[in-house]
Design a protein around this motif. Structure first.
Motif, PDB file in Angstrom:
ATOM      1  N   GLU A   1      12.315 -53.560  40.439  1.00 17.40           N
ATOM      2  CA  GLU A   1      11.355 -53.244  39.572  1.00 17.40           C
ATOM      3  C   GLU A   1      11.366 -54.284  37.944  1.00 17.40           C
ATOM      4  OE1 GLU A   1       8.524 -50.384  39.982  1.00 17.40           O
ATOM      5  OE2 GLU A   1       8.647 -51.991  41.288  1.00 17.40           O
ATOM      6  N   GLU A   2      12.671 -54.629  37.611  1.00 17.75           N
ATOM      7  CA  GLU A   2      12.611 -54.936  36.192  1.00 17.75           C
ATOM      8  C   GLU A   2      13.288 -56.359  36.139  1.00 17.75           C
ATOM      9  OE1 GLU A   2      13.877 -51.650  33.319  1.00 17.75           O
ATOM     10  OE2 GLU A   2      14.000 -50.530  35.314  1.00 17.75           O
TER      11      GLU A   2
ATOM     12  N   ARG B   1       4.059 -47.136  43.016  1.00 20.40           N
ATOM     13  CA  ARG B   1       5.366 -46.575  43.083  1.00 20.40           C
ATOM     14  C   ARG B   1       5.611 -46.310  41.384  1.00 20.40           C
ATOM     15  NH1 ARG B   1       8.386 -50.251  46.018  1.00 20.40           N
ATOM     16  NH2 ARG B   1       8.295 -51.816  43.944  1.00 20.40           N
TER      17      ARG B   1
ATOM     18  N   THR C   1      13.216 -59.169  38.013  1.00 21.83           N
ATOM     19  CA  THR C   1      12.519 -60.250  38.772  1.00 21.83           C
ATOM     20  C   THR C   1      12.693 -61.451  38.416  1.00 21.83           C
ATOM     21  OG1 THR C   1      10.493 -59.796  37.831  1.00 21.83           O
ATOM     22  CG2 THR C   1      10.877 -58.400  39.663  1.00 21.83           C
TER      23      THR C   1
END
Length: 704
Positions: A478-479, A386, A481
């Protein structure tokens, strides 16, 4: 006896600046007279000087016809450039550029001393020393030999080139000759940069055996240099290098190594680290970083770095009082077992812009921010390959009111707008966008009290109500976490680290800060806080401390005193008094001992890729045994698994003429790419000649 001052109209023509050589010489003495042979004689506490050169002696005889000087000792001659000559007697010409000194000792920059039977001064530039002993050790009048010395038939000191040339040189430890060199060249201690060998080191490891590192420094002009370090052992042939260059507007530095070894016999191994920074026009700054390595186990085996993820970047930025702009290109590479670079975001483009305005009609501050970000994975497989791009902007107005009662009100209102583009993942739509208005008002009431002993206390209760409209977009995390809940973000409207996630709904934050400052003793700081929200946010993990409608209680504090003790702690406690995260850092310097340590506790959380709890202690300390000897130790211990991760010991000896370092380090952990290993390092440097001497001085005293 009376002292006379006489200005002699005799230009001695010393090897100094033109204005110095044109100045008349000055002579100071207890007695001064002229003989029948027109010889000028000065006796008793004689001092003669011109420009930066000074001579002290018991008597000086000057012949007007020949221009010769006969000087009776003890003599002290100081050239003004850090060179001091001590002698019993001397015969010099009119300009002090040529002549003979007997029973002489030359001291260079208060670091290196050279004792000789005779010193010949030639053309004011060269000093030739015969039957010479050279050392940087302090010598006493007790007959004891210095720790080390170089004995030579002749030594030539070139004051312009700042070099020492030895003929028939023998290196001695005490009275024992160790090795002989027919020719030897060394820089004098006043020279900052010169071609030549640097201090060698010995490294022994269980994987690579025993090897020798012998660095050689090469000057490439006034602004560049190169250091080459061969590293040879029974298992490796490695060439290390460092290149540095300075420019008018910046500098660069590259470090690396090229290796052929027995660990991977059919492969070429190595690494390259580089960095640079440049100041550009209009306040811009350009910087870059390069980090690359041949394989994942290279750093562990050779000890060049502890990094397990490498980052290379190119950044252009400018920071001003009311604006900031930055654009960056990153490349990441993982060395961790179990991680694949093809499925990680390895190429990242990031940029941000922020501008502040101060409208006089409204008061307060208007702030506009814009951020753009893209990251790519090299994999072409759907979902795990992705790629994501986004643009996030914000416009907000901030205003502070301070009331007569001491109450402080902070208000802000604004909106954010967000655009996302997701590709190579069929489980999500490609394009997403939203607008999220927000508002917040905070109240704080700082209260101060001063104690009779001079200490002061400040107690500040704080409460903030916030609101963010809208629903979260259906996009992958995505960023954001890893979320940290601490004193820095307790009053934030969103505690996610990146704008791909933002808290929604109504929130309330309550905190109390207390501090006490005592100029004569302990300083203390304590903070307690908690966050409440109208709806729970499933994006927060259980161990983040922010899951549910009520967060864990944040406890943080710091204690330090004038005796060298410092402690900092932070923890999260839930309603059942369970601790999900805790951190304790501290240091204590007392007497000759310094101790520092860290303890970290992280509860297991599969959402943060932590299958088991982490409980780890790191300790390191040093002890100054005496003025010359010091010892150090460090250990990192895995409490959860009852095993040590790393441990090390060090012993250092420093005095005015030698520096010795001995270190032993053991790494216990292992993985698919690295094995447990033991490293032993040994370094020795001769002060006065070694480029790694530093500025700290060590000196022993002469006993009776």
């Amino acid at each position: 006896m009376r002292r006379l001052l006489l200005t002699l109209l005799v230009a001695l023509g010393l090897p100094a600046a033109a204005q110095d050589s044109e100045r008349p010489a000055v002579l100071v003495a207890d007695d001064l007279f002229i003989t029948r042979d027109r010889e000028l004689v000065a006796q008793g506490n004689v001092e003669a000087f011109q420009g930066t050169t000074r001579i002290r002696a018991s008597a000086i005889r000057y012949n007007d016809e020949t221009g010769a000087l006969v000087i009776e000792g003890p003599i002290v001659l100081n050239d003004g450039d850090g060179t001091v000559i001590l002698a019993d007697a001397a015969e010099l010409d009119q300009g002090l550029q040529n002549g003979l000194l007997r029973g002489a000792r030359m001291v260079l920059n208060q670091q290196v001393q050279m004792a000789a039977v005779q010193i010949d001064r030639v053309e004011g530039r060269y000093s030739q020393l015969y039957k010479t002993a050279v050392t940087s050790c302090k010598t006493c009048n007790d007959g004891e030999l210095p720790l080390w010395q170089i004995r030579a038939r002749r030594v030539v000191h070139d004051t312009e080139a700042k070099q020492l040339y030895f003929d028939d040189a023998t290196f001695h430890i005490r009275s024992v000759p160790v090795f002989y060199l027919p020719r030897l060249r060394l820089p004098d201690p006043t020279l900052d940069r010169a071609d030549g060998f640097l201090a060698p080191s010995i490294r022994t490891t269980s994987l690579l055996g025993t090897g020798l590192k012998l660095p050689y420094f090469i000057t490439l002009g006034e602004s560049r240099d190169l250091t080459l370090t061969p590293y040879l052992s029974s298992s490796t042939r490695t060439l290390e290098f460092r290149y540095r260059q300075a420019f008018t507007n910046g500098d660069i530095e590259f470090n690396g190594a090229y290796t052929r070894d027995d660990q991977l016999p059919d492969e070429t191994r190595g690494y390259l680290f580089g960095e640079g920074s440049f100041e550009l026009e209009r306040g811009y700054k350009l910087s870059f970083t390069i980090e690359a390595v041949s394989d994942s186990s290279y750093f562990t085996e050779y000890g060049y770095s502890d990094d397990d993820r490498l980052r290379s970047d190119l950044t252009l930025s400018r920071a001003r009082r009311d604006s900031f702009v930055r654009t960056s290109l990153y490349n990441f590479e993982t060395l961790r077992p179990g991680e694949l670079n093809s499925t990680l975001p390895t190429v990242v483009i990031d940029g941000e812009f922020e501008r502040r305005f101060f409208p006089k009609a409204w008061g307060g501050e208007l702030r506009f921010g814009l951020e753009a970000h893209s990251h790519w994975r090299s994999s072409d497989v759907d979902v795990i390959g992705r790629d994501v791009s986004r643009i996030n902007g914000s416009l907000k107005y901030l205003r502070r009111f301070t009331h007569r009662s001491g109450l402080v009100t902070d208000a802000q209102v604004g909106t954010t707008f967000n655009f996302f583009d997701i590709t190579q993942d069929d489980t999500f739509a490609q394009n997403h966008s939203d607008i999220a208005p927000f508002a917040a008002v905070g109240l704080s009431y700082p209260m101060a009290r001063r104690e009779a002993g001079g200490a002061s206390q400040v107690l500040t209760p704080v409460v903030q109500l916030g609101w963010t409209d809208g629903s979260r977009l259906d996009i992958p995390n995505e960023e954001s976490t890893r979320v940290e809940f601490d004193q820095g973000n307790i009053l934030s409207l969103s505690r996610f680290p990146r704008p791909d996630r933002r808290e929604r709904g109504t929130t309330a934050a309550v905190a109390v800060n207390w501090s006490r400052f005592d100029p004569n003793g302990w300083d203390t700081y304590v903070a307690v806080g908690q966050v409440f929200r109208s709806i729970s946010d499933p994006a927060f993990t259980d161990t983040s401390g922010l899951s549910g409608v009520r967060s864990d209680v944040l406890l943080a504090g710091q204690i330090k005193n004038n005796a060298g003790l410092s402690l900092t702690a932070r923890t999260l406690v839930d309603s059942d008094f369970d601790i999900s995260k805790a951190e304790l850092r501290g240091g204590w310097s007392f007497g000759k001992t310094t101790v520092e340590g860290t303890y970290v506790w992280l509860e297991a959380d599969t959402e943060e890729d932590r299958t088991e709890a982490i409980s780890e202690v790191s300790l390191d300390g040093s002890y100054d045994i005496n003025k010359q000897w010091s010892a150090s130790a460090d250990v990192r211990y895995d409490v959860q698994n009852s095993t040590a991760a790393t441990a090390g010991l060090g012993l250092t000896y420093n005095n005015e003429c030698v520096s010795v370092d001995l270190s032993v380090r053991r790494r216990y952990t292992s993985s698919t790419s690295v094995e447990p290993s033991t490293d032993i390092g040994f370094n020795i440097g001769l002060r006065g000649f070694s480029a790694s001497n530093g500025t700290e001085r060590y000196e022993r005293s002469c006993g009776k």
